[in-house]
Enzyme design. Structure first.
Site, PDB file in Angstrom:
ATOM      1  CB  THR A  17      -0.928  -0.030   1.229  1.00 17.19           C
ATOM      2  OG1 THR A  17      -1.815  -1.132   1.063  1.00 17.19           O
ATOM      3  CG2 THR A  17      -1.739   1.234   1.384  1.00 17.19           C
ATOM      4  CB  SER A  64       2.730  -8.084   1.457  1.00 18.89           C
ATOM      5  OG  SER A  64       1.757  -7.810   2.438  1.00 18.89           O
ATOM      6  CB  THR A  97       0.642  -3.520   6.361  1.00 24.33           C
ATOM      7  OG1 THR A  97      -0.657  -3.547   5.761  1.00 24.33           O
ATOM      8  CG2 THR A  97       1.264  -2.153   6.216  1.00 24.33           C
ATOM      9  CG  ASP A  98      -2.493  -7.512   3.723  1.00 22.55           C
ATOM     10  OD1 ASP A  98      -2.786  -6.543   4.428  1.00 22.55           O
ATOM     11  OD2 ASP A  98      -3.151  -7.846   2.710  1.00 22.55           O
TER      12      ASP A  98
HETATM   13  N1  ASP Z   1      -2.739  -5.647   0.882  1.00 22.22           N
HETATM   14  C1  ASP Z   1      -1.684  -4.683   1.101  1.00 22.22           C
HETATM   15  C2  ASP Z   1      -0.367  -5.427   1.146  1.00 22.22           C
HETATM   16  O1  ASP Z   1      -0.107  -6.113   2.094  1.00 22.22           O
HETATM   17  C3  ASP Z   1      -1.945  -3.954   2.346  1.00 22.22           C
HETATM   18  C4  ASP Z   1      -0.875  -2.999   2.760  1.00 22.22           C
HETATM   19  O2  ASP Z   1       0.192  -2.864   2.231  1.00 22.22           O
HETATM   20  O3  ASP Z   1      -1.160  -2.307   3.749  1.00 22.22           O
HETATM   21  O4  ASP Z   1       0.402  -5.308   0.239  1.00 22.22           O
END
Ligand code: ASP
Length: 333
Positions: A17, A64, A97-98
């Protein structure tokens, strides 16, 4: 500050993200993760080069949630190559973040250097109103360039907090304060632009581990099974049939097994599969419970959540298949 006294920090970009692009400043969901390049990220932080000499590298550009062992291995191997260079002082990895908590723990166990490696991401896409990525990235660079970060293992910086790579987990679907160390707390904070530490990790990491991923191209298959009412062991059988060498059982409460799953797990162990109890509760320690489970050969996952226990079991299985040796590994890392 003299330019020559600045540390050299490499930004390794992997997507997420923080590099996400939405259709408008108000769109916070359903955007494209991993749309902007490492150079775009660097350009979004005014004055970044006052804190470190920066260079950027794009490792991949993915959400991720789609992480693969091959990429995690590449991440660790590239960190080790870069950190072996005298002119590199630290690394910041931009990451979705995932699954950042899994990559952070994997790197914490496989990076062979005491130089800082700092994971960072964002909860709002780069195009959003109040995007959190640029300040998180600035903070991550400050932490990576800080002398006090040396020897603390892989760190994760989000929302003005510094966490240990072993302890940190994502706890909220959308909130910028999503990361916490649910069995402890943050190691430090960035307050008023200043990096300050209060705690240090005790479990072995980086140069003190036995895990070496140089030249490794594949990791053993380890599946996570999530306990629930009516668990009848069918998924445990499926994991074994799919070639799992390890199973992490995310049990209820203190890692309790559903009685309906016990026979399937016992059969898995009889076939040489390593089974580790963890908990679906989100925090706390899993230690020995029913003697019968220990006698079946099930191992206890300590205070690692299921996704972190999975990472450690994958690495443990690269070193040994011996149950007592794996038990020892779970006590050390
Ligand atoms: N779905 C995204 C990822 O993990 C969420 C994020 O980056 O916050 O790439």
């Amino acid at each position: 500050m003299e330019a020559k006294s600045l540390k050299h920090i490499v930004i390794l970009a992997t997507g997420g993200t923080i590099a996400g692009k939405a259709g408008s400043a108000l769109q916070m969901t359903g955007y494209q993760a991993g749309a902007f390049s490492v150079q775009d990220l660097l350009d979004s932080v005014p004055g970044l080069d006052a804190h470190a000499k920066i260079s950027g590298e794009q490792l991949c550009n993915i959400g991720s949630q789609d992480m693969q062992d091959a990429i995690i291995l590449q991440m660790a191997q590239r960190c080790n190559e870069l950190l072996a260079q005298n002119d590199v002082d630290g690394i910041v990895i931009t990451h979705g973040t995932d699954t950042m908590e899994e990559s952070a723990y994997f790197l914490n166990l496989t990076v062979k250097s005491s130089k800082p490696v700092v994971m960072v991401g964002a909860m709002r896409p780069a195009t959003a109103m109040s995007a959190d990525g640029p300040l998180n990235l600035l903070n991550a660079v400050k932490v990576a360039a800080e002398d006090a970060s040396v020897g603390k293992g892989v760190l994760l910086v989000m929302n003005d907090c510094i966490y240990g790579g072993r302890d940190v987990t994502k706890t909220n679907t959308t909130n910028v304060a999503t990361f916490h160390a649910t069995n402890g707390g943050a190691l430090g904070y960035i307050t008023g632009g200043k990096v300050q530490y209060y705690y240090a990790p005790l479990r072995l990491h980086t140069v003190a581990t036995e895990f070496d991923v140089a030249g490794v191209t594949q990791l053993p298959r380890v599946d996570i099974l999530y306990s629930h009412a009516n668990d009848d062991g069918i998924l445990a059988e499926a994991a074994v049939a799919a070639g799992a060498q390890g199973i992490v059982y995310a049990g209820s409460g203190m890692g309790s097994l559903h009685a309906g799953c016990e026979a399937a797990l016992a059969a898995a162990i009889a076939k040489g599969v390593a089974v580790v109890r963890s908990s679906r509760t989100g925090s706390g320690v899993v230690v020995e419970s029913k003697k019968a489970w220990t006698e079946m050969g099930i191992l206890d996952g300590d205070n690692l959540n299921p996704q972190k226990a999975r990472i450690l079991l994958q690495l443990a299985l690269c070193v040994t298949k011996d149950r007592d040796a794996i038990r020892e590994i779970f006590g050390k890392y």
